[in-house]
Scaffold this motif. Sequence first.
Motif, short mmCIF file in Angstrom:
data_model
loop_
_atom_site.label_atom_id
_atom_site.label_comp_id
_atom_site.label_asym_id
_atom_site.label_seq_id
_atom_site.Cartn_x
_atom_site.Cartn_y
_atom_site.Cartn_z
N TYR A 43 0.51 -1.32 0.23
CA TYR A 43 -0.03 -0.02 0.31
C TYR A 43 0.47 1.25 -0.19
CZ TYR A 43 -1.94 3.94 2.81
OH TYR A 43 -2.15 5.33 2.93
N ILE A 44 1.76 1.03 1.48
CA ILE A 44 2.64 2.67 1.03
C ILE A 44 3.96 2.42 -0.12
CG2 ILE A 44 4.53 1.62 2.35
CD1 ILE A 44 2.72 4.69 3.70
N SER A 45 3.62 1.62 -0.69
CA SER A 45 4.71 1.85 -2.16
C SER A 45 3.97 1.86 -3.44
CB SER A 45 6.20 0.79 -2.16
OG SER A 45 5.31 -0.69 -1.79
N GLU A 46 2.62 1.99 -3.16
CA GLU A 46 1.96 2.55 -5.10
C GLU A 46 1.63 0.85 -5.25
OE1 GLU A 46 1.28 6.83 -5.84
OE2 GLU A 46 3.18 5.47 -5.92
N ASN A 47 2.27 0.11 -4.17
CA ASN A 47 1.99 -1.21 -4.86
C ASN A 47 3.22 -2.02 -5.57
OD1 ASN A 47 -0.07 -3.42 -4.76
ND2 ASN A 47 -0.41 -3.86 -6.97
N ASN A 48 4.31 -0.71 -5.50
CA ASN A 48 5.21 -1.61 -6.13
C ASN A 48 6.30 -2.66 -5.17
OD1 ASN A 48 6.16 0.20 -8.46
ND2 ASN A 48 5.00 1.68 -7.07
N PHE A 49 6.41 -2.79 -3.79
CA PHE A 49 7.18 -3.51 -3.06
C PHE A 49 6.73 -5.53 -3.48
CE2 PHE A 49 7.40 -6.41 0.56
CZ PHE A 49 8.74 -6.09 1.20
N ALA A 50 7.25 -5.61 -3.35
CA ALA A 50 7.85 -7.51 -3.87
C ALA A 50 8.09 -8.08 -3.45
CB ALA A 50 7.22 -7.51 -5.40
N PRO A 51 8.30 -8.99 -2.52
CA PRO A 51 9.44 -10.01 -1.74
C PRO A 51 10.27 -10.90 -2.70
CG PRO A 51 7.16 -10.53 -0.95
CD PRO A 51 6.76 -8.96 -1.23
N THR A 52 11.02 -10.50 -2.75
CA THR A 52 11.34 -12.20 -3.33
C THR A 52 11.94 -13.10 -3.07
OG1 THR A 52 14.41 -11.09 -2.46
CG2 THR A 52 13.58 -10.09 -4.52
N GLU A 53 12.02 -13.58 -1.10
CA GLU A 53 11.89 -14.69 -0.60
C GLU A 53 11.70 -13.77 1.07
OE1 GLU A 53 14.80 -18.22 -0.85
OE2 GLU A 53 16.08 -16.18 0.05
N ILE A 54 10.72 -14.68 1.14
CA ILE A 54 10.85 -15.58 3.34
C ILE A 54 11.43 -16.10 3.89
CG2 ILE A 54 9.44 -15.19 4.75
CD1 ILE A 54 7.54 -13.58 2.39
N TRP A 55 12.23 -15.89 5.00
CA TRP A 55 12.24 -16.73 6.26
C TRP A 55 11.70 -16.96 7.35
CZ3 TRP A 55 18.41 -15.81 5.42
CH2 TRP A 55 19.65 -16.17 4.29
N LEU A 56 11.74 -18.65 7.22
CA LEU A 56 11.09 -18.39 8.82
C LEU A 56 11.51 -19.13 9.53
CD1 LEU A 56 7.73 -19.51 7.58
CD2 LEU A 56 8.40 -17.05 8.33
N PRO A 57 11.39 -19.57 10.81
CA PRO A 57 12.17 -19.35 12.16
C PRO A 57 11.78 -21.19 12.32
CG PRO A 57 10.76 -17.87 13.20
CD PRO A 57 10.91 -18.32 11.47
N TYR A 58 11.19 -21.88 11.47
CA TYR A 58 11.04 -23.19 12.69
C TYR A 58 10.50 -24.14 10.87
CZ TYR A 58 6.69 -20.29 11.35
OH TYR A 58 5.80 -19.33 10.17
N GLN A 59 10.60 -24.97 11.16
CA GLN A 59 10.62 -26.15 10.24
C GLN A 59 9.82 -26.67 9.66
OE1 GLN A 59 13.24 -28.16 9.36
NE2 GLN A 59 14.76 -27.17 10.33
N HIS A 60 8.64 -26.67 10.65
CA HIS A 60 7.04 -26.92 10.22
C HIS A 60 6.07 -26.15 9.87
CE1 HIS A 60 8.60 -31.47 10.50
NE2 HIS A 60 9.51 -30.89 11.72
N GLY A 61 5.98 -26.27 9.15
CA GLY A 61 4.83 -24.70 8.75
C GLY A 61 3.67 -25.49 7.47
N ALA A 62 3.31 -24.47 6.48
CA ALA A 62 2.60 -24.75 5.82
C ALA A 62 3.58 -25.38 4.74
CB ALA A 62 1.73 -23.39 4.99
#
Length: 332
Positions: free
Chosen positions: A149-168
């Motif tokens: 929203y704040i970047s007028e829809n220009n923000f896009a993550p390239t990768e996300i790291w999560l600190p647990y072994q089991h997720g979705a």
Amino acid sequence: MSSENTSDAGVFLWMVYQTMQKMNLDAAAIFASVHLPDQPPDKFVRRDNSTQQRFWRAAEETSQDQDIGLHVGANVPPFRGQVIEYLFLSSPTFGEGLQRTMHYQALLTNAMSFKLKLDGNTVSISGLNHPVRHYLECAIGILLNFFKYISENNFAPTEIWLPYQHGAELKEYKKIWGCDVRLGQTDGCICFHSTLLSYPSPAHEPELLKIHESLAETQLELLNKHQLIHDIEKILASGILESGEFDQNIVAKRLNRSARSLRADLQLLNTTYEKVIAHYRERLARRLLSHTQESIDQIVYLTGFSEPSAFSRAFKRWTGETPSAYRQKKQA
């Protein structure tokens, strides 16, 4: 006497409630798990982070959705009307707005500690760590929606790291967040391309930026004073309610301060010692009636009332119900 008390801005719980309603989830049952009524929470009251485990466990059980935090976070709209938004918009660039957010992040939550790091063409927001997976994934979703929203829809993550072994499932993360996800990392983080740092704010205004930074500093100072309420409640929980010796002078002495300074600091928080005690007693009474078999006489004693009639009058004033009727409804 002080211990760290983690909390979140009230607007987040308010937005989660609204989102759960729109998703046709049983918000009443979920919010009852942390003793909150089936109504929009006050967005101006900060919420104790320690209840997140119970809250999200109830959300998963009620919804039968093992990825409930991920899905709720994806549907939460960008938070508006907060000083963090104003700091972002009045900053020259997205990068400078982000740096200010890092500085004042406690206004959003002090349950995590964000850090900004530049490594070549990749920027990472690290410190996304929390013991409750659903809370963390909901929070990440809220951050991503706000950054877009704040970047007028220009923000896009390239990768996300999560600190647990089991997720979705990894494909579910990619569907929701639009990027690859790595599980089992030592530190949770959101990565994105460094070119976004120089993205200009369409509402940059130097004079407004000064005003917003001053407002943020004031709010941060008030947040630090909220620790005082937590410290008072820890003293009340230590047994002095049962003793009947919990007047303001005694509690002030336990806090190593004068009653006058205690009154003044509580006034800055738009409350009084009497209101703090009443709120604590109400929460304690609700919990004991809902989740224990303690007799009414014992609950009267534990909440520091001199006699059952005084307790009953106070409880009816808080809830509109007698203690017995409330217990019968909650334990039915």
